[in-house]
Design a protein around this motif. Structure first.
Motif, PDB file in Angstrom:
ATOM      1  N   ASP A   1     -67.653  75.292 -47.961  1.00 35.71           N
ATOM      2  CA  ASP A   1     -69.019  75.215 -48.500  1.00 35.71           C
ATOM      3  C   ASP A   1     -69.177  74.107 -49.527  1.00 35.71           C
ATOM      4  OD1 ASP A   1     -70.164  77.272 -47.065  1.00 35.71           O
ATOM      5  OD2 ASP A   1     -69.318  78.804 -48.400  1.00 35.71           O
ATOM      6  N   ARG A   2     -68.116  73.865 -50.298  1.00 41.41           N
ATOM      7  CA  ARG A   2     -68.218  72.887 -51.378  1.00 41.41           C
ATOM      8  C   ARG A   2     -67.470  71.592 -51.043  1.00 41.41           C
ATOM      9  NH1 ARG A   2     -70.656  74.333 -55.602  1.00 41.41           N
ATOM     10  NH2 ARG A   2     -69.633  72.678 -56.786  1.00 41.41           N
ATOM     11  N   ALA A   3     -67.173  71.400 -49.757  1.00 45.98           N
ATOM     12  CA  ALA A   3     -66.305  70.283 -49.368  1.00 45.98           C
ATOM     13  C   ALA A   3     -66.903  68.914 -49.675  1.00 45.98           C
ATOM     14  CB  ALA A   3     -65.970  70.380 -47.888  1.00 45.98           C
ATOM     15  N   VAL A   4     -68.235  68.782 -49.595  1.00 46.61           N
ATOM     16  CA  VAL A   4     -68.819  67.449 -49.817  1.00 46.61           C
ATOM     17  C   VAL A   4     -68.735  67.091 -51.307  1.00 46.61           C
ATOM     18  CG1 VAL A   4     -70.869  65.996 -49.576  1.00 46.61           C
ATOM     19  CG2 VAL A   4     -70.300  67.655 -47.785  1.00 46.61           C
ATOM     20  N   SER A   5     -69.225  67.974 -52.158  1.00 50.49           N
ATOM     21  CA  SER A   5     -69.239  67.652 -53.597  1.00 50.49           C
ATOM     22  C   SER A   5     -67.842  67.704 -54.207  1.00 50.49           C
ATOM     23  CB  SER A   5     -70.175  68.595 -54.345  1.00 50.49           C
ATOM     24  OG  SER A   5     -69.764  69.931 -54.141  1.00 50.49           O
ATOM     25  N   ASP A   6     -67.089  68.780 -53.929  1.00 52.01           N
ATOM     26  CA  ASP A   6     -65.775  68.941 -54.568  1.00 52.01           C
ATOM     27  C   ASP A   6     -64.670  68.179 -53.849  1.00 52.01           C
ATOM     28  OD1 ASP A   6     -67.180  70.630 -56.138  1.00 52.01           O
ATOM     29  OD2 ASP A   6     -66.087  72.462 -55.630  1.00 52.01           O
ATOM     30  N   GLY A   7     -64.940  67.754 -52.627  1.00 49.80           N
ATOM     31  CA  GLY A   7     -63.929  67.061 -51.836  1.00 49.80           C
ATOM     32  C   GLY A   7     -64.236  65.587 -51.660  1.00 49.80           C
ATOM     33  N   PHE A   8     -65.195  65.289 -50.803  1.00 50.81           N
ATOM     34  CA  PHE A   8     -65.504  63.885 -50.473  1.00 50.81           C
ATOM     35  C   PHE A   8     -65.956  63.100 -51.701  1.00 50.81           C
ATOM     36  CE2 PHE A   8     -65.264  63.499 -45.810  1.00 50.81           C
ATOM     37  CZ  PHE A   8     -65.061  64.826 -45.472  1.00 50.81           C
ATOM     38  N   ASP A   9     -66.924  63.673 -52.448  1.00 51.83           N
ATOM     39  CA  ASP A   9     -67.429  62.937 -53.614  1.00 51.83           C
ATOM     40  C   ASP A   9     -66.353  62.799 -54.685  1.00 51.83           C
ATOM     41  OD1 ASP A   9     -69.902  62.483 -52.475  1.00 51.83           O
ATOM     42  OD2 ASP A   9     -70.793  64.311 -53.301  1.00 51.83           O
ATOM     43  N   ALA A  10     -65.548  63.844 -54.865  1.00 50.32           N
ATOM     44  CA  ALA A  10     -64.480  63.796 -55.875  1.00 50.32           C
ATOM     45  C   ALA A  10     -63.473  62.699 -55.541  1.00 50.32           C
ATOM     46  CB  ALA A  10     -63.782  65.148 -55.979  1.00 50.32           C
ATOM     47  N   LEU A  11     -63.179  62.534 -54.250  1.00 51.47           N
ATOM     48  CA  LEU A  11     -62.189  61.522 -53.855  1.00 51.47           C
ATOM     49  C   LEU A  11     -62.762  60.110 -53.916  1.00 51.47           C
ATOM     50  CD1 LEU A  11     -60.504  63.450 -50.912  1.00 51.47           C
ATOM     51  CD2 LEU A  11     -59.377  62.716 -53.003  1.00 51.47           C
ATOM     52  N   LEU A  12     -64.084  59.993 -53.758  1.00 57.26           N
ATOM     53  CA  LEU A  12     -64.694  58.656 -53.812  1.00 57.26           C
ATOM     54  C   LEU A  12     -64.994  58.218 -55.246  1.00 57.26           C
ATOM     55  CD1 LEU A  12     -67.082  58.784 -50.717  1.00 57.26           C
ATOM     56  CD2 LEU A  12     -65.117  57.267 -51.024  1.00 57.26           C
ATOM     57  N   ASP A  13     -64.872  59.145 -56.191  1.00 54.20           N
ATOM     58  CA  ASP A  13     -65.135  58.811 -57.592  1.00 54.20           C
ATOM     59  C   ASP A  13     -64.035  57.880 -58.114  1.00 54.20           C
ATOM     60  OD1 ASP A  13     -65.496  58.700 -60.280  1.00 54.20           O
ATOM     61  OD2 ASP A  13     -65.289  60.867 -60.643  1.00 54.20           O
ATOM     62  N   PRO A  14     -64.392  56.633 -58.478  1.00 63.10           N
ATOM     63  CA  PRO A  14     -63.361  55.683 -58.904  1.00 63.10           C
ATOM     64  C   PRO A  14     -62.598  56.152 -60.143  1.00 63.10           C
ATOM     65  CG  PRO A  14     -65.581  54.725 -59.119  1.00 63.10           C
ATOM     66  CD  PRO A  14     -65.744  56.066 -58.494  1.00 63.10           C
ATOM     67  N   ALA A  15     -63.211  57.025 -60.935  1.00 60.45           N
ATOM     68  CA  ALA A  15     -62.522  57.534 -62.124  1.00 60.45           C
ATOM     69  C   ALA A  15     -61.804  58.855 -61.828  1.00 60.45           C
ATOM     70  CB  ALA A  15     -63.532  57.741 -63.251  1.00 60.45           C
ATOM     71  N   GLY A  16     -61.846  59.290 -60.565  1.00 56.00           N
ATOM     72  CA  GLY A  16     -61.277  60.586 -60.206  1.00 56.00           C
ATOM     73  C   GLY A  16     -59.760  60.602 -60.270  1.00 56.00           C
ATOM     74  N   SER A  17     -59.214  61.801 -60.353  1.00 50.07           N
ATOM     75  CA  SER A  17     -57.760  61.926 -60.458  1.00 50.07           C
ATOM     76  C   SER A  17     -57.181  62.735 -59.298  1.00 50.07           C
ATOM     77  CB  SER A  17     -57.401  62.599 -61.785  1.00 50.07           C
ATOM     78  OG  SER A  17     -58.047  63.849 -61.852  1.00 50.07           O
ATOM     79  N   GLU A  18     -58.011  62.979 -58.257  1.00 45.38           N
ATOM     80  CA  GLU A  18     -57.514  63.755 -57.117  1.00 45.38           C
ATOM     81  C   GLU A  18     -56.754  62.851 -56.154  1.00 45.38           C
ATOM     82  OE1 GLU A  18     -57.587  66.826 -57.245  1.00 45.38           O
ATOM     83  OE2 GLU A  18     -59.092  67.145 -58.806  1.00 45.38           O
ATOM     84  N   LEU A  19     -55.792  63.475 -55.463  1.00 43.77           N
ATOM     85  CA  LEU A  19     -54.982  62.705 -54.514  1.00 43.77           C
ATOM     86  C   LEU A  19     -55.278  63.262 -53.107  1.00 43.77           C
ATOM     87  CD1 LEU A  19     -52.963  60.440 -54.807  1.00 43.77           C
ATOM     88  CD2 LEU A  19     -51.145  62.127 -54.959  1.00 43.77           C
ATOM     89  N   LYS A  20     -54.639  64.362 -52.740  1.00 46.21           N
ATOM     90  CA  LYS A  20     -54.920  64.991 -51.451  1.00 46.21           C
ATOM     91  C   LYS A  20     -55.614  66.317 -51.715  1.00 46.21           C
ATOM     92  CE  LYS A  20     -54.044  64.039 -47.711  1.00 46.21           C
ATOM     93  NZ  LYS A  20     -55.019  63.284 -46.862  1.00 46.21           N
ATOM     94  N   ILE A  21     -56.805  66.466 -51.156  1.00 46.91           N
ATOM     95  CA  ILE A  21     -57.565  67.700 -51.289  1.00 46.91           C
ATOM     96  C   ILE A  21     -57.532  68.420 -49.947  1.00 46.91           C
ATOM     97  CG2 ILE A  21     -59.845  68.713 -51.692  1.00 46.91           C
ATOM     98  CD1 ILE A  21     -60.429  66.459 -53.650  1.00 46.91           C
ATOM     99  N   LEU A  22     -57.157  69.698 -49.985  1.00 48.71           N
ATOM    100  CA  LEU A  22     -57.148  70.515 -48.767  1.00 48.71           C
ATOM    101  C   LEU A  22     -58.340  71.464 -48.783  1.00 48.71           C
ATOM    102  CD1 LEU A  22     -53.392  71.624 -48.386  1.00 48.71           C
ATOM    103  CD2 LEU A  22     -54.525  69.629 -47.373  1.00 48.71           C
ATOM    104  N   ILE A  23     -58.986  71.613 -47.652  1.00 45.92           N
ATOM    105  CA  ILE A  23     -60.049  72.593 -47.499  1.00 45.92           C
ATOM    106  C   ILE A  23     -59.427  73.868 -46.914  1.00 45.92           C
ATOM    107  CG2 ILE A  23     -62.253  73.131 -46.387  1.00 45.92           C
ATOM    108  CD1 ILE A  23     -62.700  70.046 -46.162  1.00 45.92           C
ATOM    109  N   ASP A  24     -59.631  74.977 -47.636  1.00 43.07           N
ATOM    110  CA  ASP A  24     -59.096  76.269 -47.216  1.00 43.07           C
ATOM    111  C   ASP A  24     -60.160  76.947 -46.349  1.00 43.07           C
ATOM    112  OD1 ASP A  24     -58.245  78.855 -46.944  1.00 43.07           O
ATOM    113  OD2 ASP A  24     -57.828  79.188 -49.069  1.00 43.07           O
ATOM    114  N   LEU A  25     -59.885  77.084 -45.065  1.00 43.11           N
ATOM    115  CA  LEU A  25     -60.906  77.600 -44.154  1.00 43.11           C
ATOM    116  C   LEU A  25     -60.910  79.123 -44.072  1.00 43.11           C
ATOM    117  CD1 LEU A  25     -60.237  74.753 -41.729  1.00 43.11           C
ATOM    118  CD2 LEU A  25     -62.483  75.201 -42.703  1.00 43.11           C
ATOM    119  N   ALA A  26     -60.002  79.765 -44.774  1.00 47.42           N
ATOM    120  CA  ALA A  26     -59.939  81.227 -44.729  1.00 47.42           C
ATOM    121  C   ALA A  26     -60.604  81.845 -45.949  1.00 47.42           C
ATOM    122  CB  ALA A  26     -58.499  81.689 -44.619  1.00 47.42           C
ATOM    123  N   SER A  27     -61.082  81.027 -46.860  1.00 44.94           N
ATOM    124  CA  SER A  27     -61.694  81.620 -48.062  1.00 44.94           C
ATOM    125  C   SER A  27     -63.187  81.314 -48.117  1.00 44.94           C
ATOM    126  CB  SER A  27     -61.026  81.093 -49.324  1.00 44.94           C
ATOM    127  OG  SER A  27     -61.345  79.748 -49.521  1.00 44.94           O
TER     128      SER A  27
END
Ligand SMILES: [Zn+2]
Length: 357
Positions: free
Chosen positions: A331-357
């Motif tokens: 549900d939150r994959a676009v904002s918490d995933g895609f946008d977080a990874l495209l943020d040049p100041a972001g600190s995320e590396l590999k984000i996994l989407i949990d499909l069972a939760s």
């Protein structure tokens, strides 16, 4: 079922779509568990369609809207006629390449990744990893051992990219290896190079947070920020007789990074170009000749590398799960995933989407 689909650049939608049809002969349906967001997915989101076909894919017929996600695993919930490789209930990792299996030049030689009709699950196929279920061919699934976690099953694909890069480079025990780019692929490339026996590792990145992460994920790696230090100078200062490193794995896809690799390798050194260059670039061809050097491309992975990559991860030789910095819901994959990874100041590396939760 719930799915994240690519409609156009900057237009990803979480929507309800039909469940996959019953598997045909040689096909399986899996319930997806974890799926990784890859740089390729980010490129589709930011400026696609790139690999998502705008007209029907000539081999699979797929077109947008496309369920994204090609780094995933799950559990087999249905099998079609003739499937003997897996059975219902098996936990699997997905090998996402799809192509003709014969009657084609490269397929007939077992070089499936080089097929002229290549399609990918999650880019040019009816299914992808960013949904509750996926329809796949039996050759797309590989059973994983109990010792492999569901998270690790989603990391086999990016690790297979790096295993192949190390193969292409011909890394042997005691080699010194420079990796340009401390993204997920760069980190996994470092971990793989170490598993291959490389003893001196270097990594360069402009992002200081990522260099800090690299020192945690790959203890002992020498980090270089080209904003403040010359990559070649640092590598030479730490190499035998100051000649440079044996191997460079270019994981950025950028001409400056490639040129730095050419500068940093020793004479007769080898560069493997793993990152995709978005456009054309130039390098110092005099140096290429003078150094008696080699630059090799590396496209995906041989499809038969799955069991080997699964073993490398599940044995602990390649601790791939170290690159995961966050797990999120679909549900939150676009904002918490895609946008977080495209943020040049972001600190995320590999984000996994949990499909069972
Ligand atoms: Zn990928």
């Amino acid at each position: 079922m719930k799915a994240l689909r690519f409609h156009a650049a900057k237009d990803l939608r979480i929507e309800n779509i039909d469940q996959p049809p019953a598997p045909g002969p040689g096909q399986v349906v899996i319930r997806n568990r974890y799926v990784g967001i890859c740089g390729t997915d980010l490129h589709e989101y930011a400026s696609g369609p790139i690999f998502v076909p705008t007209d029907a894919h000539p081999f699979t017929g797929a077109t947008s809207p496309q369920v994204l996600g090609h780094e995933f695993g799950g559990e087999v919930i249905a099998i079609g006629d003739g499937v003997t490789k897996v059975t219902i209930g098996d936990r699997v990792s997905v090998q996402p390449l799809i192509m003709p299996r014969s009657d084609e030049y490269f397929a007939d030689r077992g070089l499936f990744n080089l097929s002229g009709s290549l399609a990918l699950v999650g880019l040019s196929w009816i299914s992808g990893g960013m949904s509750e279920m996926a329809l796949l061919n039996d050759y797309n699934v590989e059973k994983i051992p109990d010792s492999m976690s569901d998270e690790e099953a989603a990391l086999v694909e990016p690790t297979a990219v790096c295993v192949y890069a190390c193969d292409r480079a011909g890394i042997t025990a005691g080699d010194s290896v420079l990796v340009t780019g401390a993204g997920p692929i760069g980190m996994l490339a470092l971990l793989c190079a170490r598993a291959y026996g490389a003893t001196r590792l270097f990594v360069s990145d402009l992002n200081e947070t990522r260099l800090e992460l690299a020192r945690k994920i790959v203890p002992g790696v020498i980090t270089i920020n080209p904003k403040t230090d010359n990559i070649g100078d640092v590598v030479r200062a730490h190499s035998q007789d100051g000649v440079g490193c044996d191997i460079a794995l270019e994981c950025v896809g950028n001409e400056h990074a490639l040129q730095s690799c050419l500068d940093a390798i020793r004479k007769q050194g080898v560069i493997v170009q793993t990152g995709l260059h978005p456009g054309k670039g130039s390098i110092d061809f005099f140096q290429l000749t003078f150094k008696d050097a080699e630059i090799r491309g590396s496209w995906c992975y041989p499809t038969h590398s799955w069991p080997r990559t699964i073993d490398l991860i599940s044995s602990g030789a390649v601790p791939a799960s170290r690159v995961v910095t966050k797990k999120i819901t679909l549900d939150r994959a676009v904002s918490d995933g895609f946008d977080a990874l495209l943020d040049p100041a972001g600190s995320e590396l590999k984000i996994l989407i949990d499909l069972a939760s």
